[in-house]
Design a protein around this motif. Structure first.
Motif, mmCIF file in Angstrom:
data_model
loop_
_atom_site.group_PDB
_atom_site.id
_atom_site.type_symbol
_atom_site.label_atom_id
_atom_site.label_comp_id
_atom_site.label_asym_id
_atom_site.label_seq_id
_atom_site.Cartn_x
_atom_site.Cartn_y
_atom_site.Cartn_z
ATOM 1 N N ALA A 21 -9.409 -1.123 6.361
ATOM 2 C CA ALA A 21 -8.545 -0.522 5.352
ATOM 3 C C ALA A 21 -9.312 0.500 4.508
ATOM 4 O O ALA A 21 -10.501 0.325 4.233
ATOM 5 N N ASN B 189 5.944 1.549 -4.565
ATOM 6 C CA ASN B 189 6.368 1.814 -3.195
ATOM 7 C C ASN B 189 5.163 1.845 -2.247
ATOM 8 O O ASN B 189 5.205 1.272 -1.157
ATOM 9 N N GLU C 227 3.636 -1.709 -1.820
ATOM 10 C CA GLU C 227 4.447 -2.611 -0.996
ATOM 11 C C GLU C 227 4.641 -2.114 0.429
ATOM 12 O O GLU C 227 5.329 -2.747 1.219
ATOM 13 N N SER C 228 4.011 -0.991 0.762
ATOM 14 C CA SER C 228 4.152 -0.424 2.108
ATOM 15 C C SER C 228 3.234 -1.140 3.099
ATOM 16 O O SER C 228 2.429 -1.994 2.728
ATOM 17 N N ASP C 229 3.340 -0.709 4.357
ATOM 18 C CA ASP C 229 2.478 -1.276 5.397
ATOM 19 C C ASP C 229 1.265 -0.392 5.690
ATOM 20 O O ASP C 229 0.650 -0.506 6.743
ATOM 21 N N LEU C 230 0.919 0.478 4.751
ATOM 22 C CA LEU C 230 -0.244 1.339 4.937
ATOM 23 C C LEU C 230 -1.509 0.498 5.044
ATOM 24 O O LEU C 230 -1.637 -0.536 4.379
ATOM 25 N N ASP C 231 -2.450 0.953 5.851
ATOM 26 C CA ASP C 231 -3.727 0.251 6.014
ATOM 27 C C ASP C 231 -4.676 0.684 4.905
ATOM 28 O O ASP C 231 -5.632 1.432 5.132
ATOM 29 N N THR D 296 -6.444 -0.549 0.859
ATOM 30 C CA THR D 296 -6.690 -1.512 -0.203
ATOM 31 C C THR D 296 -6.638 -0.725 -1.500
ATOM 32 O O THR D 296 -7.458 0.186 -1.705
ATOM 33 N N ARG E 133 10.003 7.548 0.995
ATOM 34 C CA ARG E 133 9.762 7.524 2.435
ATOM 35 C C ARG E 133 8.716 8.550 2.849
ATOM 36 O O ARG E 133 7.780 8.250 3.595
ATOM 37 N N ILE F 64 4.927 7.838 2.083
ATOM 38 C CA ILE F 64 4.332 6.871 3.014
ATOM 39 C C ILE F 64 4.029 7.545 4.352
ATOM 40 O O ILE F 64 2.932 7.380 4.905
ATOM 41 N N LYS G 112 0.245 8.085 5.910
ATOM 42 C CA LYS G 112 -0.134 7.612 7.250
ATOM 43 C C LYS G 112 -0.845 8.722 8.021
ATOM 44 O O LYS G 112 -1.857 8.484 8.686
#
Length: 185
Positions: free
Chosen positions: A2, A18, A21-25, A27, A172, A175, A179
């Motif tokens: 991460a 946002n 709470e996302s799925d981004l890699d 920390t 949206r 995020i 990525k």
């Protein structure tokens, strides 16, 4: 592995939440706010994310930025994400994290730069505005564009409805753009 991120905010912190709470890699090592009354602090507490208040009223520009840079170093931050941070960073600060500071702007840059992008576009009467995610450089909203998305302005839109449409896209698009940035690190 991460990526260590710091998020800088000044206000409500909805984009901060946002991202958190996302799925981004990532920390999120620290949230840094320049406003001791920012609601972003409450969001950080609920999300159990460390935060620091660097109240710009108690610093010169130089010492304000030095304090933030010290925190970034202490937290081993690799990427700085601005989420409603309403302070212009100096070229000296930016040079310490060149191509590692990301900003979200509520217009289709290069149009409607500055702190009132939505209001300025609405008052100008455009039929299309949007959202831009970009790298921060030494200009104001002039850095290399990472992602953009257009938002139509209807005759029935009010400033408030346009703001809602913009914010929906922001959540949206930020995020998606982050990525892309993380893939390049």
């Amino acid at each position: 592995m991460a990526t260590n991120v710091a998020i800088l905010a000044s206000g409500s912190g909805s984009n901060f939440q946002n991202i958190a709470e996302s799925d981004l890699d990532i920390t999120i090592k620290v949230l840094i706010v320049d406003n001791p009354n920012a609601y972003a602090i409450e969001r950080a507490k609920k999300l159990d994310i460390p935060y620091r208040v660097v109240d710009r009223k108690h610093y010169t520009k130089e010492t304000f930025e030095k304090e933030i840079l010290d925190i970034l170093k202490e937290c081993d931050v690799e990427l700085v994400v601005l989420a409603g941070f309403m302070k212009i960073l100096s070229p000296n600060f930016i040079s310490k994290y060149e191509d590692k500071i990301i900003n979200l702007h509520p217009s289709l840059l290069p149009s409607f730069k500055g702190p009132e992008g939505i209001k300025d576009a609405f008052e100008y009467g455009v039929k299309v505005t949007g959202v831009t995610v970009h790298y921060v450089d030494s200009g104001i909203d002039t850095g290399k564009i990472i992602a953009q998305e257009a938002v139509g302005v209807e005759d029935t839109d009010t400033l408030e409805t346009l703001e809602e449409k913009i914010h929906e896209i922001e959540y949206r698009l930020y995020i998606e753009a982050l990525k892309m940035v993380l893939e390049e690190l």
